[in-house]
Design a protein around this motif. Structure first.
Motif, short mmCIF file in Angstrom:
data_model
loop_
_atom_site.label_atom_id
_atom_site.label_comp_id
_atom_site.label_asym_id
_atom_site.label_seq_id
_atom_site.Cartn_x
_atom_site.Cartn_y
_atom_site.Cartn_z
N GLY A 190 0.96 -1.38 -0.35
CA GLY A 190 -0.54 0.08 0.16
C GLY A 190 0.97 1.06 0.05
O GLY A 190 -0.02 2.16 -0.42
N THR A 191 1.86 1.04 0.63
CA THR A 191 2.82 2.28 0.32
C THR A 191 2.90 3.00 -1.32
O THR A 191 2.77 2.08 -2.12
N PRO A 192 3.54 4.19 -1.24
CA PRO A 192 4.12 4.41 -2.81
C PRO A 192 4.65 3.88 -2.88
O PRO A 192 5.50 4.07 -2.38
N ARG A 193 5.40 3.87 -4.45
CA ARG A 193 6.58 2.87 -5.30
C ARG A 193 7.55 3.97 -5.25
O ARG A 193 7.41 5.19 -5.01
N VAL A 194 8.43 3.13 -4.57
CA VAL A 194 9.58 4.65 -4.79
C VAL A 194 11.17 3.56 -5.45
O VAL A 194 11.74 2.48 -5.48
N ASP A 195 11.43 4.41 -6.42
CA ASP A 195 12.24 4.37 -7.44
C ASP A 195 13.81 4.31 -6.70
O ASP A 195 14.16 6.04 -7.04
N ARG A 196 14.35 3.91 -6.27
CA ARG A 196 15.70 4.30 -5.58
C ARG A 196 16.76 4.98 -6.83
O ARG A 196 17.30 6.32 -6.11
#
Length: 474
Positions: free
Chosen positions: A412-418
């Motif tokens: 459910g957390t927003p996707r993070v593209d590191r």
């Protein structure tokens, strides 16, 4: 990370004759209130002043009735932050502070007649809420409640009566103080003093005004939504006249109601939105592309920020964008004239976005939820709009507005593209979260977030001169 006792910390006290740089937090109301202790602790550890920048464009809830009858800014988020800042002392039982917090947070019943009856009990000092509040403070508070009560009676008309349903006592007090002094800033000072808000903490309305300011949202499909409540909470208005009119007929119908609105102003900005649900949200038909301020007739205007907000930014070493509604809590403060340029100043080395733990109506639709990069891009675009720059912002310019991103990870957390964010010069920090029974989303763990902010603010910019002394880390 060793955390010392707060009693040994003296924010705002110059060390070696050098005034410490401040910490500025952009936030709305309820969501960010959960992190107030985090920000206060970081401020104390860094021995620096703390400023909260709060938007004043909310036209929903009981604030909508105050705006309809008295005009003025949306004050609910300012009031809730001031009351939330009442200091807790675990070593002493201060019943008066507890009573004051309960008093200003109290809401009247939902039923119209029951709400009016309880209001009269409070005004006449015949209510249990007054227990444990000293006589001096009680009579001071009651004088402003009596004043707003008198103003309500004076404004009573056959076409318009005040609805006390679900009204916040703190909002009524703050409005009474504003009407008495003629100054929103003075009303905030009075409530801040009664709530014993620590002197190194400031609550700054994004716009220092005695007038209502509304926002509009432009969607990717060309749709325009006017008014904050319509953007964030699509509920049926509890309007005085809720029939279906054509646009001009509806406007004429509202012109026959005697309230604080200009003749011919938009009905959607004049209706009561006392009842709505934050839990039941429909998807927007398309993504929000832009937020702007409008006058009562729906025309776009450029609004200048509160000068104290711009000054706080010019004197800070760190900016934090808190959790909350991106487009109705954070961005309305950023798009104001003077704010974008102040944020983009190279002298502010840390510009930290605390990413929401979940997407909401504003950062959807569910078929295309916002990623962390989308959040950053929206903030950068708002900063550019503040500077009069229209159109898209190049990704390599994002770092002028956001340098670090703190986030949770899980369902459910927003996707993070590191990798993508790193390529843009934005550092990502993942912290642990916790779950509360009955909630479907994660919350930030306070200790983990304090540590992440402390470490981040203590870091040097890797692109800076390595021989330069780090003046931020204490």
């Amino acid at each position: 990370m060793q955390l010392g006792p707060s009693s040994a910390l003296t924010p705002n006290v110059p060390m070696n004759g050098i005034k410490p740089k401040g910490l500025v937090v952009f936030s709305g109301g309820s969501a960010a209130n959960n992190l107030v202790d985090v920000f206060n602790t970081v401020s104390e550890h860094k021995k620096c002043p703390l400023s909260y920048v709060i938007p004043i464009s909310d036209n929903g809830g009981s604030s909508s009735e105050l705006i309809r009858v008295f005009g003025g800014p949306g004050i609910g988020d300012v009031r809730s932050r001031l009351v939330r800042l009442i200091p807790d002392d675990p070593d002493h039982d201060d019943s008066e502070k507890t009573a004051i917090k309960a008093f200003f947070n109290h809401r009247l019943p939902k039923g119209r007649s029951e709400a009016r009856q309880e209001w009269l009990q409070i005004v006449e000092a015949d209510h249990t809420l007054w227990e444990h509040i000293s006589s001096a403070k009680k009579e001071l508070i009651r004088s402003f409640l009596n004043l707003i009560n008198l103003e309500i009676v004076k404004r009573l008309r056959p076409s318009s009566t005040f609805d006390f349903s679900s009204a916040s006592i703190g909002n009524l007090f703050l409005t009474g103080a504003r009407l008495f002094s003629g100054s929103f800033e003075s009303a905030i000072y009075l409530l801040s003093s009664i709530c014993s808000v620590p002197p190194h903490i400031s609550v700054l309305p994004a716009v220092n005004t005695n007038f209502s300011h509304h926002i509009s949202a432009g969607l990717a499909n060309g749709t325009t939504i006017m008014g904050q409540n319509a953007i964030s909470h699509p509920s049926a208005p509890t309007a005085l006249q809720n029939q279906s009119y054509a646009a001009h007929e509806e406007t004429e119908a509202y012109d026959r109601i005697e309230d604080a609105n200009f003749p011919g102003s938009l009905p959607t900005l004049r209706k009561q939105y006392i009842t709505f649900s934050k839990a039941e949200e429909e998807d927007l038909p398309a993504r929000i592309e832009r937020i702007w301020y409008i006058n009562p007739y729906g025309q776009e205007i450029r609004v200048a920020a509160n000068p104290k907000v711009v000054h706080a930014l010019s004197e800070c070493h760190c900016i934090i964008y808190s959790i909350g509604s991106l487009y109705t809590s954070i961005i309305p403060s950023i798009i104001l004239k003077g704010v974008g340029e102040a944020i983009a100043a190279p002298s502010i080395r840390h510009k930290i976005l605390i990413l929401n733990s979940t997407n909401d109506r504003e950062t959807g639709p569910s078929s295309s939820p916002f990623s962390a990069t989308d959040f950053v891009a929206a903030i950068a675009k708002a900063g550019a709009a503040s500077r009069g720059i229209t159109g898209s912002v190049q990704p390599m310019e994002y770092r002028a507005y956001v340098t670090h991103l703190i986030h949770l990870q899980g369902p459910g957390t927003p996707r993070v593209d590191r990798e993508e964010l790193t390529a843009l010069g934005i550092e990502t920090i993942r912290v642990y979260g916790r779950r509360v029974d009955g909630e479907s989303f994660q919350r930030y763990d306070e200790k983990a977030l304090i540590q992440a902010l402390g470490v981040t603010m203590g870091k040097r910019d890797p692109r800076a001169d390595r021989n330069r002394r780090n003046t931020v880390d204490n």
